[in-house]
Design a protein around this motif. Structure first.
Motif, short mmCIF file in Angstrom:
data_model
loop_
_atom_site.label_atom_id
_atom_site.label_comp_id
_atom_site.label_asym_id
_atom_site.label_seq_id
_atom_site.Cartn_x
_atom_site.Cartn_y
_atom_site.Cartn_z
N UNK A 262 51.51 105.26 48.54
CA UNK A 262 50.60 104.24 48.03
C UNK A 262 51.22 103.50 46.84
N UNK A 263 51.91 104.23 45.96
CA UNK A 263 52.58 103.61 44.82
C UNK A 263 53.64 102.61 45.30
N UNK A 264 54.37 102.99 46.32
CA UNK A 264 55.41 102.11 46.86
C UNK A 264 54.79 100.86 47.47
N UNK A 265 53.71 101.02 48.21
CA UNK A 265 53.04 99.88 48.84
C UNK A 265 52.51 98.90 47.80
N UNK A 266 51.94 99.42 46.71
CA UNK A 266 51.41 98.57 45.65
C UNK A 266 52.53 97.85 44.91
N UNK A 267 53.60 98.56 44.56
CA UNK A 267 54.73 97.93 43.87
C UNK A 267 55.40 96.89 44.76
N UNK A 268 55.47 97.15 46.04
CA UNK A 268 56.05 96.19 46.99
C UNK A 268 55.27 94.88 46.95
N UNK A 269 53.95 94.97 46.95
CA UNK A 269 53.13 93.77 46.88
C UNK A 269 53.28 93.05 45.54
N UNK A 270 53.31 93.81 44.46
CA UNK A 270 53.45 93.21 43.14
C UNK A 270 54.75 92.41 43.04
N UNK A 271 55.84 93.00 43.52
CA UNK A 271 57.13 92.32 43.45
C UNK A 271 57.20 91.14 44.40
N UNK A 272 56.54 91.22 45.56
CA UNK A 272 56.50 90.07 46.47
C UNK A 272 55.73 88.91 45.83
N UNK A 273 54.63 89.23 45.14
CA UNK A 273 53.88 88.19 44.46
C UNK A 273 54.69 87.55 43.34
N UNK A 274 55.40 88.37 42.56
CA UNK A 274 56.24 87.84 41.48
C UNK A 274 57.41 87.03 42.04
N UNK A 275 57.97 87.48 43.16
CA UNK A 275 59.07 86.72 43.79
C UNK A 275 58.59 85.33 44.19
#
Length: 469
Positions: A262-275
């Motif tokens: 779950x932590x990986x899935x959330x961080x993945x989304x956060x970084x995609x949004x920042x990208x």
């Protein structure tokens, strides 16, 4: 990001059949009840707590079963989640083929927030009256006069263009309140940030947020639906998120920990949004990428997240800024130095990456003070806390110690869980590199081994839940 070593756990659905009278002592753990009458005239009550959602549908495993053919197997799901302001958000997510009806408005494939007295109906079937058992904290409701301050005050509405703005407050800050509103044209709920006009200069500054967001379309960015102003307020209508914020979600977990998946899935989304932002040369700077400003689109495990609160966003994020903003705990070293020396500047986009590392590392610079620790640092940080939007947590002295740790790179990674997830620790360390020019970018972070080792699975889940890559 909290504990990265456990496996995903999803609580199984249980059936609830509640009717008749309940001693008030038994209601203490519940935050809402839903009163309904069957087609035989029998009254029943569904009790909702933050511990477990309720499901309504035709399927036998639903919490409340309605056998009528107009009802879908899993028609809707009721949630109660804690919010950062100390209250509880009660919501209903439509999962059906023919939608739900909220106070006469047909809602399809969306989630709505429920208020005390709301009537929720399965079309051509039963109605459920929502009764909140736990009142929201009191807020000063600026757009409404007189301000409702007493518990149980009737809900008020105000027409703003095609929107019906309600006095139900979702959050409150130093210069704005966020209210629930209904888009009468699209039959959907939205959030409305209400900003008091105190002069053209301030309104012009805030309009920057609207101008930036209005052109952004990404599933992990909280979008602007419209903006309207009158002589007293600027109203910014935003996409509604019903799952609360990431901080409240994490702290609601046992020991404030998430599993690695779950932590990986959330961080993945956060970084995609920042990208997405950085690709357009827009930065959020230190304040926004923090758990309080990351919203959950729906409640539930493995949530879709949205980056919100663009009040400090900066176009041309590759340029140096001399306007330091953000919360001390999330500022990078160059931001701390600029904070204590206003003649210094820093680049905003690397600061976003640093803030992401602080989120992932669970405040790796904010830990228990060791004896005489402050004497170990040569940098003398200002003890005065700084935040242009909200007061700091803790004292100025603790802020100064956190500043010193950030400047001297005193990272703290406990052996558990970090020793068991070396790729996650490596990514977090790369995001928290002292020199901004050497710090990993969001593009580089998304290529880290922590993600690429499971990238096909991540992208499959992302597409299935969000429909965008």
């Amino acid at each position: 990001m909290p504990s990265l070593s456990c496996s995903p756990t999803i609580t199984s659905k249980t059936r609830l059949s509640v009717s008749g009278n309940h001693p008030s002592a038994h209601l203490s753990s519940f935050c809402a009840k839903f009163i309904t009458s069957t087609n035989t005239g029998h009254s029943e009550v569904l009790l909702l707590s933050t511990d477990k959602p309720l499901t309504i549908g035709r399927g036998p495993t639903c919490s409340y079963v309605i056998t009528e053919p107009v009802v879908s197997g899993l028609h809707c799901k009721l949630y109660a989640v804690t919010s950062s302001n100390g209250g509880v958000i009660v919501s209903c997510q439509d999962l059906s083929t023919n939608g739900i009806v909220l106070n006469g408005h047909r809602i399809r494939k969306a989630s709505v927030i429920l208020m005390d007295g709301d009537i929720l109906q399965i079309p051509s079937s039963q109605k459920f009256e929502c009764v909140l058992l736990e009142r929201e904290p009191k807020f000063r409701i600026h757009p409404f006069d007189p301000t409702p301050t007493k518990t149980g005050s009737p809900l008020k509405t105000k027409d703003i263009g095609r929107y019906a703005l309600t006095s139900h407050c979702l959050g409150s800050g130093s210069f704005a309140t966020v209210h629930l509103a209904m888009d009468s044209t699209a039959n959907r709920q939205v959030a409305c940030k209400c900003i008091k006009r105190k002069g053209n200069d301030k309104i012009d500054k805030v309009k920057k947020e609207v101008d930036i967001l209005a052109h952004l379309v990404h599933p992990n960015i909280n979008a602007v639906c419209a903006s309207i102003s009158d002589e007293s307020f600027l109203y910014i209508f935003l996409e509604l998120c019903t799952g609360g914020d990431l901080f409240s979600y994490i702290t609601s977990k046992p020991q404030s920990q998430l599993c690695e998946g779950e932590a990986k899935y959330i961080m993945y989304q956060l970084l995609k949004g920042l990208k997405y932002l950085h690709d357009r040369m827009i930065s959020h700077r230190g304040d926004s990428p923090q758990p309080e400003n990351i919203l959950l689109y729906f409640p539930g495990p493995y949530p879709r997240i949205q980056i919100a609160d663009f009040g400090l966003a900066r176009p041309r994020g590759y340029q140096e800024t001399f306007n330091v903003c953000g919360t001390v705990s999330y500022l990078p070293p160059e931001g701390i130095l600029a904070l204590d020396n206003r003649e210094m500047g820093y680049i905003s986009m690397p600061a976003d990456c640093w803030s992401s590392g602080v989120i992932m590392g669970i405040h790796p610079f904010d830990y228990a003070k060791s004896p005489d620790e402050s004497q170990q640092y040569s940098y003398e940080a200002s003890a005065e806390p700084y935040d242009e939007k909200r007061p700091q947590d803790g004292s100025g002295r603790s802020d100064a110690l956190v500043k010193q740790r950030i400047i001297h790179g005193s990272l703290h990674f406990p052996r558990q869980p970090w020793d068991s997830v070396p790729h996650a620790r490596d990514l977090c360390s790369d995001l928290l590199v002292y020199e901004p020019d050497d710090r990993i970018t969001v593009q580089g972070a998304l290529k880290s081994l922590w993600f690429t080792g499971e990238l096909p699975d991540l992208e499959t889940v992302y597409r299935a839940r969000i429909g965008f890559v």
